[in-house]
Design a protein around this motif. Structure first.
Motif, PDB file in Angstrom:
ATOM      1  N   ARG A  18       0.831  -1.212   0.000  1.00  0.00           N
ATOM      2  CA  ARG A  18       0.000   0.000   0.000  1.00  0.00           C
ATOM      3  C   ARG A  18       0.859   1.254   0.000  1.00  0.00           C
ATOM      4  NH1 ARG A  18      -3.363  -2.831   3.801  1.00  0.00           N
ATOM      5  NH2 ARG A  18      -2.264  -1.784   5.499  1.00  0.00           N
ATOM      6  N   GLN A  19       1.932   1.231   0.783  1.00  0.00           N
ATOM      7  CA  GLN A  19       2.815   2.391   0.849  1.00  0.00           C
ATOM      8  C   GLN A  19       3.506   2.635  -0.495  1.00  0.00           C
ATOM      9  OE1 GLN A  19       5.860   2.012   3.838  1.00  0.00           O
ATOM     10  NE2 GLN A  19       6.236   4.211   3.936  1.00  0.00           N
ATOM     11  N   ASP A  78      -4.803   2.534  -0.934  1.00  0.00           N
ATOM     12  CA  ASP A  78      -5.189   2.214   0.436  1.00  0.00           C
ATOM     13  C   ASP A  78      -6.280   1.141   0.523  1.00  0.00           C
ATOM     14  OD1 ASP A  78      -3.398   4.088   1.391  1.00  0.00           O
ATOM     15  OD2 ASP A  78      -4.882   5.716   1.341  1.00  0.00           O
ATOM     16  N   ASP A  79      -6.815   0.719  -0.594  1.00  0.00           N
ATOM     17  CA  ASP A  79      -7.908  -0.258  -0.551  1.00  0.00           C
ATOM     18  C   ASP A  79      -7.404  -1.697  -0.710  1.00  0.00           C
ATOM     19  OD1 ASP A  79      -7.091   0.120  -3.137  1.00  0.00           O
ATOM     20  OD2 ASP A  79      -9.114  -0.010  -4.020  1.00  0.00           O
ATOM     21  N   LEU A  80      -6.079  -1.912  -0.626  1.00  0.00           N
ATOM     22  CA  LEU A  80      -5.525  -3.258  -0.697  1.00  0.00           C
ATOM     23  C   LEU A  80      -5.525  -3.877   0.699  1.00  0.00           C
ATOM     24  CD1 LEU A  80      -2.440  -2.579  -3.006  1.00  0.00           C
ATOM     25  CD2 LEU A  80      -4.628  -3.612  -3.670  1.00  0.00           C
ATOM     26  N   HIS A  81      -6.016  -5.099   0.802  1.00  0.00           N
ATOM     27  CA  HIS A  81      -6.136  -5.752   2.100  1.00  0.00           C
ATOM     28  C   HIS A  81      -5.572  -7.169   2.035  1.00  0.00           C
ATOM     29  CE1 HIS A  81      -8.657  -2.481   3.547  1.00  0.00           C
ATOM     30  NE2 HIS A  81      -9.377  -2.590   2.437  1.00  0.00           N
TER      31      HIS A  81
END
Length: 463
Positions: free
Chosen positions: A216-217, A222-225
């Motif tokens: 994510r960084q 930010d929507d990766l889980h």
């Protein structure tokens, strides 16, 4: 595929990660070298050796309490049963309680910190016991084939601790006093704690969360889980989902549910108080003999894979099937080759029976631990915790009445009672081999564990 998706896929390929089929989560790819199953063998050996050594020494300390209790009762003027309760039973009850809390903690939050903190505290509390003036990782790194040997080694070393503990404490107590049993334990565990800082975190789900955080960084998405079934956002969730998992398994899982007095006997052979524990080194010979059974286990697994048959936990129950009748026969042998009712046999005759007892008991530990690991996979720690709770409670209670039982019934009859129970136990391996697969099929948690394993593991073609 637009530019953003191509960049994301490039980062996934570079980090050896992949999307789940529904593209909702990120998981490990089979070639990812940062997954614990793919670590270098040197790393696996270092981490596993420390854990196995820790199990050996803490087991030795647990059994060392019986010898310390005998000396401490004279110093404090306590009754023998109370002294045994303080130095042995309380330890084992604490072990059972810790087994409920810490294994699920490690499944939710990782292994490394828990090892360091718990071992460091263990060392400190050993000092407290000594100075007072008055009165459980292998599955993460190894697949089913390799676990045959690792779990055998773990069980063998743990049982070696049962043998070496009384010998160690007897000689330390005779030379330096009972307090030095705990001073020595504190020193050794303090050194071990420093070595534990060299461990690497091995919980795959926790490592995957860290990997996806890096992703994510790097990508700014930010929507990766991460695919993380162990996610516990707060303490209440941990207590509700993880902490009660071993208790739930203990009371609801049929897989888990199915699953001190001897030195005086050798003193009656005119052994000294110190050397009376030495014949039990024969048990160690029996532990080593389990290597032959592991060779047979490997051959069975290779035959099934060669023939294309599916591999199940029931295929590794050979040692259980052999060990049950051997234990029963060896206990009957031991019972009637010792004083007081049998006076004229050499002590070696009964000691040979201990070789077979050691073999059988180690087979039980190895096979049942392997069966739980294969049944619950990534959640094996909770399965072990439920089994450990049962064993700790029984082990804590047994020393409180064992001495009276051996004195009241005589050693011959007391061991015969154990032999009779072992004889009845011989039907249990048959139940495992005949009904084990059906029992697991009815276990929702076993099926959930298998699904979690396939989603998070790198051994896509088996376990």
């Amino acid at each position: 595929m637009d530019d953003a998706q191509r960049r994301l896929q490039s980062h996934l390929d570079e980090m050896r990660l992949e999307f789940t089929p529904d593209r909702h989560f990120v998981r490990w790819s089979a070639s990812n070298r940062r997954h614990p199953r793919n670590w270098p063998m040197v790393r696996k050996v270092y981490d596993s050796s420390l854990i196995i050594w820790l199990d050996l020494f803490t087991t030795a300390v647990s059994t060392a309490g019986s010898s310390a209790a005998n000396s401490a009762q004279q110093e404090f003027g306590t009754e023998p049963t109370l002294s045994i309760f303080i130095f042995v039973s309380i330890y084992l009850l604490g072990q059972g309680l810790g087994g409920i809390i810490f294994p699920p903690y490690s499944e939710a939050f990782g292994r490394k910190k828990l090892y360091i903190i718990s071992t460091g505290l263990y060392s400190i509390f050993c000092v407290l016991v000594a100075v007072v003036p008055s009165l459980g990782r292998i599955e993460d790194m190894f697949n089913a084939k390799d676990r045959i040997w690792l779990i055998f080694l773990w069980a063998m070393v743990s049982n070696m601790g049962l043998i070496t503990g009384p010998i160690m404490s007897t000689y330390i107590t005779a030379a330096l006093g009972w307090r030095w049993v705990f001073y020595v334990a504190a020193i050794v565990l303090g050194i071990t704690t420093s070595l534990l800082f060299g461990l690497r975190e091995s919980r795959p789900s926790l490592l995957l969360v860290r990997e996806v955080a890096r992703l994510r960084q790097t990508t700014g998405m930010d929507d990766l889980h991460a695919l993380n079934p162990d996610h516990t956002p707060d303490l209440r969730t941990f207590v509700r989902l993880a902490l009660f998992r071993p208790v739930h398994l203990f009371f609801t899982e049929p897989i888990v549910f199915m699953v001190s007095p001897y030195p005086p006997i050798y003193e009656s052979f005119n052994f000294s108080a110190e050397s009376a524990s030495l014949p039990f080194l024969a048990i160690g010979i029996g532990l080593i003999a389990g290597i032959l059974t592991r060779v047979c286990d490997n051959r069975i697994l290779q035959n099934h894979r060669r023939d294309g048959h599916p591999l199940t936990p029931e295929h590794k129950l050979l040692g259980f099937t052999i060990g049950a009748p051997i234990l029963a026969g060896a206990l009957w042998w031991f019972a009637w080759t010792i004083p007081p009712h049998v006076q004229h046999l050499h002590w070696l005759v009964s000691t040979v029976a201990l070789v077979f007892i050691g073999y059988a008991l180690n087979e039980f530990d190895t096979v049942l631990a392997g069966y739980l690991a294969d049944s619950y996979l990534s959640y094996a720690a909770s399965g072990f915790a439920a089994l450990a709770l049962l064993r700790s409670c029984i082990s804590a209670a047994f020393p409180l009445f064992a001495s009276q039982m051996f004195r009241g019934l005589s050693a011959n009859v007391a061991v015969s009672v154990l032999a009779a129970l072992a004889t009845l136990f011989c039907v249990v391996p048959r139940l495992f081999t005949q009904y084990g697969e059906r029992i697991r099929a009815r276990s929702k948690f076993a099926k959930h564990s298998l699904q979690v394993y396939h989603d998070n593991g790198v051994d896509k073609n088996g376990y």
